[in-house]
Design an enzyme around this catalytic site. Structure first.
Site, PDB file in Angstrom:
ATOM      1  N   PRO A   2       0.590  -1.480  -0.109  1.00  0.00           N
ATOM      2  CA  PRO A   2       0.179   0.076  -0.060  1.00  0.00           C
ATOM      3  C   PRO A   2       0.597   1.354  -0.004  1.00  0.00           C
ATOM      4  O   PRO A   2       0.541   2.159   0.961  1.00  0.00           O
ATOM      5  CB  PRO A   2      -0.477  -0.051   1.203  1.00  0.00           C
ATOM      6  CG  PRO A   2       0.043  -0.822   2.338  1.00  0.00           C
ATOM      7  CD  PRO A   2       1.192  -1.524   1.359  1.00  0.00           C
ATOM      8  N   GLU A   3       1.308   1.993  -0.792  1.00  0.00           N
ATOM      9  CA  GLU A   3       1.794   3.212  -0.926  1.00  0.00           C
ATOM     10  C   GLU A   3       0.722   3.723  -2.129  1.00  0.00           C
ATOM     11  O   GLU A   3       0.323   3.147  -2.991  1.00  0.00           O
ATOM     12  CB  GLU A   3       3.084   3.428  -0.947  1.00  0.00           C
ATOM     13  CG  GLU A   3       3.834   3.277   0.567  1.00  0.00           C
ATOM     14  CD  GLU A   3       5.371   3.732   0.529  1.00  0.00           C
ATOM     15  OE1 GLU A   3       5.826   4.596  -0.099  1.00  0.00           O
ATOM     16  OE2 GLU A   3       6.315   2.918   1.129  1.00  0.00           O
ATOM     17  N   HIS A  97      -8.627 -14.193   5.448  1.00  0.00           N
ATOM     18  CA  HIS A  97      -8.785 -13.049   6.219  1.00  0.00           C
ATOM     19  C   HIS A  97      -9.613 -12.261   5.121  1.00  0.00           C
ATOM     20  O   HIS A  97      -9.267 -10.733   5.119  1.00  0.00           O
ATOM     21  CB  HIS A  97      -7.541 -12.487   6.411  1.00  0.00           C
ATOM     22  CG  HIS A  97      -6.792 -13.059   7.441  1.00  0.00           C
ATOM     23  ND1 HIS A  97      -7.214 -13.175   8.661  1.00  0.00           N
ATOM     24  CD2 HIS A  97      -5.628 -13.922   7.282  1.00  0.00           C
ATOM     25  CE1 HIS A  97      -6.137 -14.193   9.375  1.00  0.00           C
ATOM     26  NE2 HIS A  97      -5.423 -14.535   8.622  1.00  0.00           N
ATOM     27  N   ARG A 115      -3.990  -8.044   8.365  1.00  0.00           N
ATOM     28  CA  ARG A 115      -3.953  -7.582   9.898  1.00  0.00           C
ATOM     29  C   ARG A 115      -5.327  -6.838  10.111  1.00  0.00           C
ATOM     30  O   ARG A 115      -5.158  -6.059  11.301  1.00  0.00           O
ATOM     31  CB  ARG A 115      -2.674  -6.669   9.670  1.00  0.00           C
ATOM     32  CG  ARG A 115      -1.499  -7.760   9.742  1.00  0.00           C
ATOM     33  CD  ARG A 115      -0.122  -7.196   9.416  1.00  0.00           C
ATOM     34  NE  ARG A 115       0.375  -5.920  10.825  1.00  0.00           N
ATOM     35  CZ  ARG A 115       1.346  -5.172  10.549  1.00  0.00           C
ATOM     36  NH1 ARG A 115       1.998  -5.254   9.581  1.00  0.00           N
ATOM     37  NH2 ARG A 115       1.746  -4.625  11.525  1.00  0.00           N
TER      38      ARG A 115
END
Length: 282
Positions: A2-3, A97, A115
């Site tokens: 994720p950037e 997840h 997460r």
DNA sequence: CACCATGTTCCTTG
DNA sequence: CCAAGGAACATGGT
């Protein structure tokens, strides 16, 4: 994932696939993933909506929705540290997840997040605090210098401040500073006009290069092997671009490619910073 | 077991 | 009130 560059690549993949599709059914597997919406409000707001467009702002994915009047028409996604989004077949099993899944008129948009730091929400308040898009003409050396004028923080952690400029994360902050030959420990307000110009330029170059590199990575259609052409996986292969294209990040102990100095890892504001003490000076 | 991880937000400290 | 530092969040990899 994720950037800014990774989100940009994802948006470019998702937009043509999702544009015009209708969300038939909403399942929230983790309530905290839609915060501060409640599961009820989120599901009610999103179910039945048509996706008009997928865009990006900083590290956020923006889904423009056509909804019944008065309902929120912007759905916001953020991948956190481990989030991914992709469209898979209705028959395919959800990942371990899965945080949210949106059944479409064809396929399922899956938001997977190991997460659970990411978000999918109708609350758009976090957008208002964001600084300029680094790749827009709203951002340049002068704007950067203004933003740093009264800042007593070292420059590297300051680059992570999304109110200063929006979208740079821990990897590209270290990379941009290396390219600009500026020490990550340099006090923000002490950067000269020239350094600000150079840094702004390097931020843009580093981000553009990463987007370019990401664009060449083929989509991963592996999914679960049903292979009906629906599968657009957010790149599993970012490790490839990492090793090839990063100059200092995660290269502690390796020689600097520019000056043969030894790349160091330090901790600033509780996060790793990588730099070359030889060619990045105060 | 220890430490590390692409991000944001909240709490504490100064 | 503000800026900056640190921890929390949750899971997995080394």
């Amino acid at each position: 994932m994720p950037e800014l560059p990774e989100v940009e690549i994802l948006v470019r993949h998702l937009d043509p696939v999702l544009r015009g599709r209708t969300i038939r059914n909403v399942t929230v597997h983790r309530a905290k993933s839609v915060r501060p919406d409640t599961v009820r409000r989120f599901a009610a707001g999103v179910a039945g909506a048509k996706i008009l467009q997928v865009r990006r702002r900083a590290k956020y994915l923006l889904f423009d929705l056509e909804t019944r009047s008065n309902a929120p028409d912007l759905l916001l996604g953020h991948l956190g540290m481990t989030g991914r989004m992709y469209v898979q077949s209705t028959r395919a099993a959800l990942p371990k997840h899965a945080a949210v899944s949106l059944r479409l008129n064809r396929g399922v948009l899956v938001f997977e997040d190991t997460r659970y730091f990411g978000r999918m929400t109708l609350d758009t308040s976090s957008l208002v605090k964001l600084g300029p898009e680094p790749l827009s003409d709203q951002f340049n050396g002068h704007v950067l210098q203004e933003g740093l004028r009264k800042c007593s923080q070292p420059i590297k952690p300051k680059l992570l401040d999304q109110g200063l400029l929006a979208g740079v994360g821990n990897i590209y902050a270290s990379e941009a500073l290396w390219h600009a030959r500026i020490s990550p420990r340099k006090l923000s307000r002490r950067l000269s006009g020239t350094q600000c110009d150079r840094l702004a330029e390097c931020v843009q170059v580093v981000l553009r290069k990463a987007i370019e590199a990401g664009s060449t990575i083929p989509l991963d259609f592996s999914g679960d092997g049903t292979g009906d052409g629906l599968f657009y996986y957010g790149s599993t292969s970012e490790t490839v671009s990492h090793e090839e294209n990063l100059s200092v990040y995660d290269r502690e102990g390796e020689p600097c490619s520019r000056c043969k100095g030894m790349i160091r890892r330090i901790v600033q504001a509780n996060r790793s910073t990588f730099y070359c003490p030889q060619c990045q000076r105060g």
